[in-house]
Design an enzyme around this catalytic site. Structure first.
Site, short mmCIF file in Angstrom:
data_model
loop_
_atom_site.label_atom_id
_atom_site.label_comp_id
_atom_site.label_asym_id
_atom_site.label_seq_id
_atom_site.Cartn_x
_atom_site.Cartn_y
_atom_site.Cartn_z
N HIS A 272 0.83 -1.21 0.00
CA HIS A 272 0.00 0.00 0.00
C HIS A 272 0.87 1.26 0.00
CE1 HIS A 272 -3.93 -1.96 1.66
NE2 HIS A 272 -3.52 -2.50 0.52
N GLU B 141 0.82 3.95 1.75
CA GLU B 141 1.27 4.45 3.05
C GLU B 141 2.53 3.71 3.51
OE1 GLU B 141 -3.30 4.64 2.93
OE2 GLU B 141 -1.74 3.24 2.28
N CYS C 105 -6.21 1.70 5.50
CA CYS C 105 -6.72 0.45 6.07
C CYS C 105 -6.10 0.24 7.45
CB CYS C 105 -6.40 -0.72 5.14
SG CYS C 105 -4.64 -1.15 5.06
N CYS D 62 -2.25 -0.44 7.36
CA CYS D 62 -1.45 0.77 7.20
C CYS D 62 -1.52 1.65 8.44
CB CYS D 62 -1.89 1.55 5.96
SG CYS D 62 -1.43 0.72 4.43
#
Length: 151
Positions: free
Chosen positions: A72, A74, A100, A103
């Protein structure tokens, strides 16, 4: 000096570089002096040396591939900063979408103290699928002392 709005615009610009054709996310981390220290998008780890086209082809051949091979945005931003030996304590992350739970844990563990995300409106399919993640991400941020701002 740049503002939260400037950094949020940058996160939205970044998401266009995402390797995920279905869920584009961009994230950047800014230190307390207002310097961008790292950026990330949904993409495989750099060590895989996959181009965006390589990734798209892999996802067409196997749609599940992305769930196991992409990182992801992040976490890619966090990893990029750490690879440069940077401390993220007290920094701010700007992301083009609310993170999410996975993260969120990485953001807390990295020492990031503030998260700014845009209020981009709802996406019924996405929000239903990710509802539990958003719920627990909020809990993670609260427990970790991360100030979350929706702009």
């Amino acid at each position: 000096m740049q503002t939260d709005s400037d950094y949020l615009r940058r996160s939205v610009e970044l998401h266009q570089r995402s390797h995920d054709p279905h869920r584009q996310v961009g994230a950047l981390i800014v230190d307390s002096a207002g310097n961008i220290v790292s950026e990330g998008v949904n993409a495989p780890p750099d060590r895989f040396n996959f181009s965006k086209a390589d990734t798209f082809r892999a996802i067409v051949l196997d749609p599940e591939w992305k769930y196991f091979m992409l990182e992801h945005a992040e976490r890619n931003a966090i990893n990029a900063a750490f690879s440069k030996g940077m401390s993220l304590s007290g920094s701010t992350m700007y992301a083009s979408l609310y993170p999410c739970a996975d993260c969120a844990r990485a953001i807390v563990a990295a020492g990031i103290s503030r998260l700014v995300v845009p209020d981009i409106g709802g996406d019924a399919d996405r929000d239903t699928k990710w509802k539990a993640h958003y719920h627990y991400a909020s809990k993670v941020f609260a427990l970790g002392g991360v100030k979350v701002e929706v702009r």
